[in-house]
Design an enzyme around this catalytic site. Structure first.
Site: not given
Ligand code: UDP
Length: 382
Positions: A177, A181, A255, A286, A309, A356, A358
């Site tokens: 996901r 880059r 979760r 976050r 969060e 999961y 979107d």
């Molecule tokens: N992830 C991480 N660090 C970050 C952001 C994401 O390890 O700073 C990992 C985390 O396991 C997450 C996955 O990458 O479940 C996918 O991120 P995404 O942003 O898609 O998660 P969302 O916010 O949509 O749940």
């Protein structure tokens, strides 16, 4: 109120339920009973306006709409316009801010170097231990792409905090996901269409559900009114699939999230809609600052609101996300087999499909259920 007069009953008013409700009323002219456990429609996409600051916020975490799917984009644009917001995420590690998804800026700033894009592969290859077989879980997949240092800084503890399981037990698909880059592009999504509903998600849902043929029952648990429904009613259920079958194959793991709001007397607190906190010692994952989601609005206030969060395991009372381990997947497959036997029941959505999704994927699923499952049955409804 006589619930047995409805031939169509929808459980849950998130995107899945609301889109199917809209289709059934507008295309088939049928009336709908929409049952919602919470005190508002819209599921986890719901937005609200903060009374003190007038800032619109997403009650269950920042939701950015993004899609490459023209059918979905055309459909949803009948109910809302989208603003020009483009999502960018930052990550705060050891008091320094980095770009996310991990890109060339993140790598150069983390290692204090100035690699060029074509040098990235060789640089990371030198840091990696070669794998004997293809990566089979989240951790192996992540290390095979970004190496151990970046994994440990930005991913490992964040994922442990977010999922409350060892990243080795998560599927590699979750890491997919997150883009990686080798250039300086910092947009979170590259989809053709992106944005936040200009008038907010709540307004979008009110439009989707505006037909008088839709009766919404808020604060109502489907399971407590189930025996009052018409016997052969078509049911579109978007709640947890294990609960629908009374947990007969055991409970699935979920979760949930909780958000702690603070109002702060500065115009801009963090300069971005979302900053991630990947370190173990920080309990939240976050911080959201929703003011940034509507650059087109002139928020005049000298105040801002932020949301910390927290992610935690859920006992099935307030599930937000499936925890996609092999064990859970096997249990889900048993429930899915049962669901496929039921002619009058459609179980779908993030909780129903245990996926999961979107937002655009949920809308597509709803359109498919309507077109291939519900519309062809209309002649058989009495
Ligand atoms: N992830 C991480 N660090 C970050 C952001 C994401 O390890 O700073 C990992 C985390 O396991 C997450 C996955 O990458 O479940 C996918 O991120 P995404 O942003 O898609 O998660 P969302 O916010 O949509 O749940």
């Amino acid at each position: 109120m006589d619930l047995s007069e409805y031939s169509f009953v929808i459980v849950g008013s998130g995107l899945l339920g609301s889109v199917v409700a809209e289709r059934i009323t507008s295309q088939l002219g049928q009336k709908i009973l929409l049952i919602e456990k919470r005190n508002h429609v819209g599921g986890n996409c719901f937005s609200e306006v903060d009374k003190e600051t007038n800032i619109e916020f997403h009650k269950y975490g920042t939701h950015i709409f993004h899609t490459d799917n023209e059918r979905v984009w055309k459909y949803i644009n009948q109910f809302t316009n989208f603003n020009s917001y483009r999502h960018q995420v930052l990550s705060s590690y050891q008091n320094k801010i980095y770009q996310l998804p991990i890109n060339l800026e993140t790598i150069n700033s983390f290692y204090n170097i100035t690699l060029k894009p074509f040098e990235v592969d060789d640089f990371l290859a030198r840091l990696k231990t070669p794998l004997e077989k293809a990566p089979s879980n989240f951790e192996e997949k992540a290390i095979s792409i970004i190496g151990k240092d970046l994994y440990e800084a930005f991913i490992k503890s964040y994922t442990e905090k977010q999922w409350q399981v060892d990243p080795k037990q998560l599927p590699a698909s979750i890491f997919n996901r997150l883009p990686f880059r080798k250039n300086y592009h910092e947009s979170y999504y590259f989809d053709k269409w992106q944005g936040v509903p200009t008038d907010g998600y709540a307004t979008m849902f009110n439009k989707l559900l505006s037909d008088k043929k839709i009766t919404v029952l808020l604060n109502t648990d489907f399971f407590s009114v189930r025996n009052q429904l018409k016997k052969n009613a078509i049911i579109i259920y978007s709640g947890p699939i294990d609960k629908f079958f009374d947990y007969r194959f055991g409970k699935l793991s979920w979760r949930t999230l909780s958000f702690h709001q603070e109002t702060i007397s500065v115009e801009d607190f963090q300069g971005n809609a979302v900053i991630n906190y990947p370190e173990k010692e920080i309990p939240y994952i976050r911080i959201h600052e929703p003011k940034h989601l509507h650059p087109e609005r002139n928020y005049t206030t000298e105040k801002t609101i932020i949301f910390k969060e927290y992610s935690m395991k859920d006992d099935g009372k307030n599930p937000f996300y499936p925890i996609l381990s092999d064990d859970n997947q096997q249990k889900y497959d048993l429930y899915k087999k049962e669901a496929d036997q039921l002619k009058n029941v459609f179980i779908a959505g993030r909780l129903g499909d245990y996926k999961y999704y979107d937002m655009h994927q949920t809308i597509e699923k709803a359109l498919d259920i309507f077109e291939t499952g519900i519309a062809p049955q209309i002649g058989t409804i009495s």
